[in-house]
Design a protein around this motif. Sequence first.
Motif, PDB file in Angstrom:
ATOM      1  N   SER A 162       0.838  -1.197   0.000  1.00 57.80           N
ATOM      2  CA  SER A 162       0.000   0.000   0.000  1.00 57.80           C
ATOM      3  C   SER A 162       0.876   1.252   0.000  1.00 57.80           C
ATOM      4  CB  SER A 162      -0.917  -0.070   1.223  1.00 57.80           C
ATOM      5  OG  SER A 162      -2.110   0.586   0.971  1.00 57.80           O
ATOM      6  N   ARG A 163       0.738   2.167   0.976  1.00 59.89           N
ATOM      7  CA  ARG A 163       1.642   3.335   0.981  1.00 59.89           C
ATOM      8  C   ARG A 163       3.087   2.870   1.114  1.00 59.89           C
ATOM      9  NH1 ARG A 163      -1.474   6.079   5.574  1.00 59.89           N
ATOM     10  NH2 ARG A 163      -3.030   5.001   4.342  1.00 59.89           N
TER      11      ARG A 163
ATOM     12  N   LYS B 146       4.311   1.780  -2.234  1.00 60.42           N
ATOM     13  CA  LYS B 146       4.818   2.947  -2.964  1.00 60.42           C
ATOM     14  C   LYS B 146       6.258   3.235  -2.505  1.00 60.42           C
ATOM     15  CE  LYS B 146       0.282   5.247  -2.117  1.00 60.42           C
ATOM     16  NZ  LYS B 146      -0.694   4.592  -2.926  1.00 60.42           N
TER      17      LYS B 146
ATOM     18  N   ALA C  28      -1.920   4.230  -6.675  1.00 63.63           N
ATOM     19  CA  ALA C  28      -1.601   5.596  -7.099  1.00 63.63           C
ATOM     20  C   ALA C  28      -0.396   6.139  -6.337  1.00 63.63           C
ATOM     21  CB  ALA C  28      -2.804   6.501  -6.871  1.00 63.63           C
TER      22      ALA C  28
ATOM     23  N   GLU D  38      -8.151   4.919  -7.540  1.00 65.14           N
ATOM     24  CA  GLU D  38      -7.612   6.163  -6.971  1.00 65.14           C
ATOM     25  C   GLU D  38      -6.985   7.044  -8.057  1.00 65.14           C
ATOM     26  OE1 GLU D  38      -4.757   5.669  -3.782  1.00 65.14           O
ATOM     27  OE2 GLU D  38      -5.006   7.765  -3.187  1.00 65.14           O
TER      28      GLU D  38
ATOM     29  N   GLU E 109      -3.010  12.987   1.764  1.00 65.49           N
ATOM     30  CA  GLU E 109      -1.976  12.149   1.142  1.00 65.49           C
ATOM     31  C   GLU E 109      -0.825  12.930   0.500  1.00 65.49           C
ATOM     32  OE1 GLU E 109      -3.830   9.232  -1.464  1.00 65.49           O
ATOM     33  OE2 GLU E 109      -5.201   8.566   0.097  1.00 65.49           O
TER      34      GLU E 109
ATOM     35  N   TRP F 238       3.017  12.517   1.035  1.00 67.33           N
ATOM     36  CA  TRP F 238       3.841  11.442   0.465  1.00 67.33           C
ATOM     37  C   TRP F 238       4.720  11.966  -0.675  1.00 67.33           C
ATOM     38  CZ3 TRP F 238      -1.019   7.850  -0.255  1.00 67.33           C
ATOM     39  CH2 TRP F 238      -1.380   7.315   0.993  1.00 67.33           C
TER      40      TRP F 238
ATOM     41  N   TRP G  44      -9.615   0.065  -6.110  1.00 68.61           N
ATOM     42  CA  TRP G  44      -8.940   1.320  -5.746  1.00 68.61           C
ATOM     43  C   TRP G  44      -7.479   1.342  -6.200  1.00 68.61           C
ATOM     44  CZ3 TRP G  44     -10.732   5.862  -4.559  1.00 68.61           C
ATOM     45  CH2 TRP G  44      -9.993   6.785  -3.794  1.00 68.61           C
TER      46      TRP G  44
ATOM     47  N   HIS H  44      -6.143  -6.879   0.604  1.00 66.62           N
ATOM     48  CA  HIS H  44      -5.108  -5.847   0.597  1.00 66.62           C
ATOM     49  C   HIS H  44      -3.912  -6.321   1.430  1.00 66.62           C
ATOM     50  CE1 HIS H  44      -3.857  -1.824  -0.295  1.00 66.62           C
ATOM     51  NE2 HIS H  44      -3.859  -1.405   0.956  1.00 66.62           N
TER      52      HIS H  44
HETATM   53  C1  GCU Z   1      -5.457   4.815   1.000  1.00 69.80           C
HETATM   54  C2  GCU Z   1      -4.758   5.552  -0.104  1.00 69.80           C
HETATM   55  C3  GCU Z   1      -3.832   4.642  -0.876  1.00 69.80           C
HETATM   56  C4  GCU Z   1      -2.908   3.956   0.064  1.00 69.80           C
HETATM   57  C5  GCU Z   1      -3.675   3.256   1.145  1.00 69.80           C
HETATM   58  C6  GCU Z   1      -2.798   2.626   2.237  1.00 69.80           C
HETATM   59  O1  GCU Z   1      -6.340   3.875   0.458  1.00 69.80           O
HETATM   60  O2  GCU Z   1      -5.723   6.131  -0.953  1.00 69.80           O
HETATM   61  O3  GCU Z   1      -3.104   5.390  -1.818  1.00 69.80           O
HETATM   62  O4  GCU Z   1      -2.080   3.058  -0.620  1.00 69.80           O
HETATM   63  O5  GCU Z   1      -4.496   4.175   1.798  1.00 69.80           O
HETATM   64  O6  GCU Z   1      -1.632   2.880   2.318  1.00 69.80           O
HETATM   65  O7  GCU Z   1      -3.356   1.905   3.063  1.00 69.80           O
END
Ligand code: GCU
Length: 446
Positions: free
Chosen positions: A280-281, A284, A306, A318, A328, A331, A377, A428
């Motif tokens: 997720s984040r 990234k 995203a 997203e 956000e 980031w 998403w 997720h």
């Molecule tokens: C939200 C956000 C995502 C991110 C996610 C997470 O859904 O929109 O971009 O990846 O949180 O990190 O849990």
Amino acid sequence: MRLSPGSLAVPILTVWLLAPWTRGDDPKPPVKMTAQEDHKRMMELLGIKELRRGADGNPKSERAANLDESKANPYLDLPDPLTLKNGKKVTTAEAWTNERRPEIVEDFDREVYGRVPKDTPKVKWEVTSTEKQSVGEVPVVTKKLVGRVDNSTYPLVTVDIQLTLTTPAGAKGPVPVMMEFGFNFGGKGPAPKAGAPPSWQQQVLAKGWGYAIIVPTSVQADNGAGLTSGIIGLCNKGQPRKPDDWGALRAWAWGASRALDYFKTDKDVDAKRVGIEGLSRYGKAAIVTMAYDERFAIGFIGSSGAGGAKLHRRDYGEKVENVASSGEYHWMAGNYLKYAGPLTAKDLPVDAHELVALCAPRPVFISVGSLQVEGGWVDARGMFMAGAEAGRVYELLGKKGLGTSEFPKQETALTDGDVAFRQHAGGHTTGPNWPTFLTFAERYFK
Ligand code: GCU
């Protein structure tokens, strides 16, 4: 004794020189702002009056994120990773490495993730405990570490990076290590339930490798209010960011790089075979780490969506507008806001396929969950497309891309090349993809 004015001059000058408070220039405390206030400040700095609103995660909402594939690609033209800004085609590995790659890095730095300052403070790693444990049946050694960041230039911000490292106790020499950006701080992972499949930590140990968990929020807080503290605030001496300053993703990646510096000094770790994983984040953050620090040997990029491996130019799930919002934006670089304001995603000078390409020639595994369970998403296809497009750079460097541009059925492992992709049947999490990832990684870590 009587003091003449002259005899006082030297001690007074000494105190003045050594003690900044006597000069009235003691450091100002970090600026305090909410994320909303800082977000607004950044908009003003960029001359942006209004930002478009993002999509809604709730499918019942009027502004629900698009999940209709036929409407997902308003901007089909992706910037070409193999054309220089001057229009010349990149046809050799040298031209990629020496000319095109730096152009792409510069664009990501300035417009997307922000710049890491030229001189970041030194980190002193301390092992705070060493413990013999067992994980499953495997005897291991777990070290807890703190990376103390030199804050002598601005003592009002302290950064202590938290890291744990677990290696097999019986290892004959240095072992490969998979490092995770951890949501939780802990060396062992959750206590396995009877009959439960082995945890990722156990699976890594079963290969004879070690694992590490770094706590990203010990490097940089996960919110806009924290941008005047953490490593970003320390480097800015408590002042708010400029539009091209680094955001949290690069700060977290910087922390991972400092952990790798430590691994080079630890005889239990083979620092040439260290991989990075996150979800997720933190997925990234994992791909940003891989893209920027070429010492990382492999990346396992979980549901990064995203701002991660998903193409910004896709309108599915997203959107840029979400990432640029006050929840956000921290980031990213401040400049990223422009693409949700006057500009749009298609104006970005780079897109996610080029982020994947920056990982080349090193192996990268793009992971996602099922559309039914995880939801849309994160945009599985948008990440797949970025992986597929990056293949041309891998091929130029004598490696193999995904090998297809057709989106595979769920649970199909595309792992024959150096870019890999798999959509698992779960939610997720990277969980169900660990076995496939480790088989892929073994080709490189043997
Ligand atoms: C939200 C956000 C995502 C991110 C996610 C997470 O859904 O929109 O971009 O990846 O949180 O990190 O849990």
